[in-house]
Design a protein around this motif. Structure first.
Motif, PDB file in Angstrom:
ATOM      1  N   SER A 193      84.849  63.740  72.002  1.00  0.00           N
ATOM      2  CA  SER A 193      84.366  63.182  70.809  1.00  0.00           C
ATOM      3  C   SER A 193      84.952  61.724  70.790  1.00  0.00           C
ATOM      4  N   ARG A 194      84.329  60.933  71.502  1.00  0.00           N
ATOM      5  CA  ARG A 194      84.711  59.404  71.672  1.00  0.00           C
ATOM      6  C   ARG A 194      84.452  58.511  70.348  1.00  0.00           C
ATOM      7  N   ILE A 195      85.624  57.958  70.150  1.00  0.00           N
ATOM      8  CA  ILE A 195      85.802  57.288  69.030  1.00  0.00           C
ATOM      9  C   ILE A 195      84.555  56.121  68.883  1.00  0.00           C
ATOM     10  N   ARG A 196      84.113  55.767  69.815  1.00  0.00           N
ATOM     11  CA  ARG A 196      82.950  54.654  70.092  1.00  0.00           C
ATOM     12  C   ARG A 196      81.388  55.164  69.654  1.00  0.00           C
ATOM     13  N   SER A 197      81.673  56.584  69.534  1.00  0.00           N
ATOM     14  CA  SER A 197      80.362  56.990  69.236  1.00  0.00           C
ATOM     15  C   SER A 197      80.379  57.695  67.744  1.00  0.00           C
ATOM     16  N   TRP A 198      81.367  57.331  67.025  1.00  0.00           N
ATOM     17  CA  TRP A 198      81.761  57.976  65.502  1.00  0.00           C
ATOM     18  C   TRP A 198      80.847  57.028  64.692  1.00  0.00           C
ATOM     19  N   LEU A 199      80.245  57.572  63.562  1.00  0.00           N
ATOM     20  CA  LEU A 199      79.690  56.819  62.507  1.00  0.00           C
ATOM     21  C   LEU A 199      80.984  56.217  61.735  1.00  0.00           C
ATOM     22  N   VAL A 200      81.161  54.835  61.600  1.00  0.00           N
ATOM     23  CA  VAL A 200      82.439  54.364  60.723  1.00  0.00           C
ATOM     24  C   VAL A 200      81.920  53.720  59.366  1.00  0.00           C
ATOM     25  N   ALA A 201      82.809  53.417  58.452  1.00  0.00           N
ATOM     26  CA  ALA A 201      82.545  52.591  57.414  1.00  0.00           C
ATOM     27  C   ALA A 201      82.882  51.398  57.785  1.00  0.00           C
ATOM     28  N   ALA A 400      72.373  50.214  71.495  1.00  0.00           N
ATOM     29  CA  ALA A 400      71.884  51.216  70.647  1.00  0.00           C
ATOM     30  C   ALA A 400      72.652  52.591  70.411  1.00  0.00           C
ATOM     31  N   LEU A 401      72.837  53.083  69.256  1.00  0.00           N
ATOM     32  CA  LEU A 401      73.432  54.132  68.751  1.00  0.00           C
ATOM     33  C   LEU A 401      73.537  55.451  69.811  1.00  0.00           C
ATOM     34  N   GLY A 402      71.938  55.372  70.342  1.00  0.00           N
ATOM     35  CA  GLY A 402      71.448  56.281  71.111  1.00  0.00           C
ATOM     36  C   GLY A 402      71.886  56.581  72.306  1.00  0.00           C
ATOM     37  N   GLU A 403      72.175  55.197  72.870  1.00  0.00           N
ATOM     38  CA  GLU A 403      72.686  55.212  74.183  1.00  0.00           C
ATOM     39  C   GLU A 403      74.086  55.594  74.404  1.00  0.00           C
ATOM     40  N   ALA A 404      74.879  55.315  73.322  1.00  0.00           N
ATOM     41  CA  ALA A 404      76.211  55.673  73.082  1.00  0.00           C
ATOM     42  C   ALA A 404      76.585  57.331  73.211  1.00  0.00           C
ATOM     43  N   GLY A 405      75.619  58.141  72.624  1.00  0.00           N
ATOM     44  CA  GLY A 405      75.777  59.586  72.631  1.00  0.00           C
ATOM     45  C   GLY A 405      75.920  59.847  71.335  1.00  0.00           C
ATOM     46  N   PRO A 406      75.551  61.180  70.803  1.00  0.00           N
ATOM     47  CA  PRO A 406      75.658  61.513  69.300  1.00  0.00           C
ATOM     48  C   PRO A 406      77.147  61.623  69.146  1.00  0.00           C
TER      49      PRO A 406
END
Length: 408
Positions: A193-201, A400-406
């Protein structure tokens, strides 16, 4: 129903973006812990093997940084007003206090207490979240963290119990912990679960990075005040005191001039804010390390203002600000996609002038550093004068977020 209760722990769009008072309370421990790092570095300068001593202290600093960083990501992903999250933060706070107390002798007789505190933090924090998130798909993230922490725990504990193996085992364990964070803590069958794909505040993370930088500056002020109050007052010691404060103020100015203020905006505009946040975390590591290194230089110069600058002292007096400028240049690229020429010239000037400074008093070396930083700050001010405020144009996280993976 269980999944709904676990989902209530997650941040929502209505969650407050600002850091909570609990997080500011948590940071107070790191004011103390960072002073222990700088004091150990001062002792390393006087040691027979300075390079080895500095590297050993760097290992301990990276332990503290890893604890602070993961805790910051936890409070950015989960609702910090929930009792479970508050309990996690307070527990990590106590463990971090133990780390700070044991740090001066963490590689000697206090190794077991240091290792136990770190292992309990790294295993206990995600384990509590696994239980709290039961039934929710997001629980697989703390499951990964628990698995990696449990795998490296034996290295920490065996190293603490076997002095001859302590350093290599702890280096291997910490390298594995950092590698796990970089790779997303992959486990068999469930992957990473890569940090770069996380939804962050984004605003919250930006504020937390700003705060840890201010904590490092606060530690510098503490060092300056304590060092000067314990010395006999003289003209040169007063000059060293004033110059040390001036350098600290310039580091603050150079950090916050535009880029430091625009991190939240950059995270908000990024297609994959997690990628930018991950990159900014590494950059802040080096900026904070530069500030701490410079603080060691302040103490050495204030204590020996009349003596010629020892080449070992210049590693801190000049090397700390130079490391900060290098990391600050990277930070500027992360926010604007370019690097100001003045920062690169300032960095080159510090590197080139360092050998010459060994022929003069230590206070002169600190004065030269202050002069170089002041010129960089002046160049910033002149460039901004009469021009409209710059906006973020970060090249990091444009995907785009979709390119980074869910997000997992």
């Amino acid at each position: 129903m269980t999944g709904q209760r676990g989902g209530a722990l997650l941040r929502t769009t209505s969650s407050a973006e600002r850091a909570t008072f609990l997080e500011l309370f948590f940071d107070l421990v790191f004011v103390f812990a960072l002073t222990r790092v700088s004091q150990r570095l001062v002792a390393d300068v006087d040691g027979a093997q300075m390079t080895t001593g500095v590297l050993r202290t760097l290992l301990l600093f990276l332990v503290l940084w890893h604890v602070w960083t993961i805790t910051t990501w936890v409070t950015s992903r989960y609702e910090p007003e929930r009792v479970v999250i508050q309990a996690v933060v307070v527990g990590v706070m106590f463990g971090s206090l133990v780390l700070g107390v044991t740090l001066p002798r963490a590689l000697e007789e206090r190794a077991l207490a240091f290792a136990l505190a770190y292992v309990v933090i790294m295993v206990g924090r995600p384990l509590v979240l696994v239980v709290a998130l039961r039934g929710h798909p997001r629980r697989m993230v703390p499951v990964r963290l628990t698995g990696w922490a449990a795998a490296t725990a034996p290295l920490w504990l065996v190293g603490a119990l076997v002095p001859d193996l302590r350093l290599p085992l702890w280096v291997a364990a910490l390298a594995a912990d950092y590698l796990g964070a970089f790779l997303g803590w992959p486990l068999p069958r469930i992957g990473p679960s890569r940090i770069r794909s996380w939804l962050v505040a984004g605003e919250h993370l930006a504020e937390r990075y700003q705060q840890i930088f201010l904590i490092a500056l606060g530690e510098s002020i503490l060092v300056i005040g304590v060092s000067y109050s314990g010395e006999r007052f003289s003209g040169r010691s007063a000059a060293a005191f004033a110059l040390a404060f001036g350098v600290t103020a310039l580091l603050w100015r150079l950090y916050f001039h535009r880029a430091g203020h625009l991190l939240a905006e950059a995270l908000r505009l990024a297609g994959t804010p997690g990628r930018l946040a991950e990159s900014a975390a590494r950059t802040h590591l080096f900026m904070v390390l530069g500030v701490l290194t410079a603080a060691v230089g302040y103490e050495l110069v204030i204590a020996h203002p009349h003596e010629d600058a020892d080449p070992r002292w210049l590693v801190f007096v000049v090397g700390g600000p130079a490391l900060f400028l290098a990391a600050r240049s990277r930070f500027e690229y992360e926010i604007f996609g370019r690097v100001s020429r003045s920062r690169l010239i300032g960095l080159a000037a510090l590197v080139l002038v360092a050998p010459v400074l060994t022929t003069g008093p230590a206070v002169l070396a600190l004065g030269v550093v202050a002069g170089v930083l002041a010129l960089v700050a002046l160049a910033d001010a002149r460039r901004a004068q009469g021009a409209p405020p710059e906006s973020s144009a970060s090249p990091v996280g444009r995907e785009a977020l979709g390119e980074a993976g869910p997000e997992a």
